[in-house]
Design an enzyme around this catalytic site. Structure first.
Site, PDB file in Angstrom:
ATOM      1  N   MET A   1       0.820  -1.204   0.000  1.00 11.46           N
ATOM      2  CA  MET A   1       0.000   0.000   0.000  1.00 11.46           C
ATOM      3  C   MET A   1       0.854   1.254   0.000  1.00 11.46           C
ATOM      4  SD  MET A   1      -3.342  -0.732   2.341  1.00 11.46           S
ATOM      5  CE  MET A   1      -2.466  -0.776   3.878  1.00 11.46           C
ATOM      6  N   GLY A   2       2.103   1.146   0.448  1.00 12.73           N
ATOM      7  CA  GLY A   2       2.939   2.343   0.534  1.00 12.73           C
ATOM      8  C   GLY A   2       4.392   2.022   0.308  1.00 12.73           C
ATOM      9  N   VAL A   4       8.334   3.236   1.841  1.00  8.62           N
ATOM     10  CA  VAL A   4       8.906   3.811   3.046  1.00  8.62           C
ATOM     11  C   VAL A   4      10.215   4.518   2.709  1.00  8.62           C
ATOM     12  CG1 VAL A   4       9.713   3.319   5.384  1.00  8.62           C
ATOM     13  CG2 VAL A   4       7.827   1.994   4.420  1.00  8.62           C
ATOM     14  N   LYS A  19       6.149   6.653   5.655  1.00 10.53           N
ATOM     15  CA  LYS A  19       5.431   5.712   4.794  1.00 10.53           C
ATOM     16  C   LYS A  19       4.437   6.511   3.968  1.00 10.53           C
ATOM     17  CE  LYS A  19       2.763   1.403   4.918  1.00 10.53           C
ATOM     18  NZ  LYS A  19       2.201   0.352   5.783  1.00 10.53           N
ATOM     19  N   ASP A 114      -2.322 -10.452   9.835  1.00  5.51           N
ATOM     20  CA  ASP A 114      -1.341 -10.771   8.797  1.00  5.51           C
ATOM     21  C   ASP A 114       0.052 -10.954   9.383  1.00  5.51           C
ATOM     22  OD1 ASP A 114      -0.315 -11.358   6.292  1.00  5.51           O
ATOM     23  OD2 ASP A 114      -0.139  -9.256   5.679  1.00  5.51           O
TER      24      ASP A 114
END
Length: 194
Positions: A1-2, A4, A19, A114
């Site tokens: 999703m991102g 860093v 992030k 997760d």
């Protein structure tokens, strides 16, 4: 999703990590909600065994970002790829610290969903000590009604890394509770030993 980035906090001089949400995340309302919710969750989890939250904000063009503790070291996944397994004493230390992180998360009403070796980071502290840090609460489930709608999981979805997902989580991640995290922690530790 991102992605860093390493950064320096201009006010404090502290090295931090930023992030940033990726373009694909910005284009997907569900992913964007998960990204923004992660900062709210990290703010609640005050323990040395979860990556420390510093701030959350948006860029001038509206893209969200999180500022978190800068970690040095490697994921458990990278270490196991290189070493194959860890000695019992080291596995027990990682296990104690991983379970300590889960106690704080579960007490705050957060289920990670997760846990896997890629979300367990072995941080080299300035003192030289290695500290286990749980990462990536982007798909976490939270019991707080103020946050539950943002990035909530649909009833039949499976969230998590399949090799570490509890059987009851398959097709039912929306109803998963703390026991699923304990199952995942156990599979991570068995993988670490074997």
């Amino acid at each position: 999703m991102g992605e860093v980035w390493a950064a320096l906090d201009r006010d404090t001089g502290e090295e931090v990590a930023v992030k940033m949400a990726r373009a694909a995340t910005l284009a997907d309302p569900e992913l964007l909600a998960r990204f923004e919710r992660e900062g709210k969750l990290l703010r609640r989890l005050r323990t040395p065994y979860v990556c420390g939250f510093r701030a959350a904000s948006h860029t001038d063009d509206g893209a969200p970002f999180l500022v978190v503790e800068r970690l040095r070291g490697e994921t458990l996944e990278a270490l196991l790829a290189r070493e194959g397994d860890l000695p019992l004493g080291e596995t027990l230390r990682v296990g104690r610290e991983l379970l300590s992180a889960l106690v704080v998360a579960h007490d705050a009403g957060v289920v990670h969903r997760d846990l896997s070796p890629s979300n367990v980071f072995l941080h080299q502290a300035p003192s030289g000590a290695v500290i286990t840090k749980v990462l990536d609460f982007g798909v976490a489930k939270v019991s707080d009604h103020a946050l539950e709608g943002a990035g909530a999981t649909e009833g039949g979805a499976t969230i998590g890394t399949l090799a570490y997902v509890a059987p009851e989580q398959l097709g039912g991640s929306a109803t998963t509770g703390p026991r699923a995290d304990l199952y995942a922690a156990w599979t991570v530790l068995v993988h670490t030993l074997t």
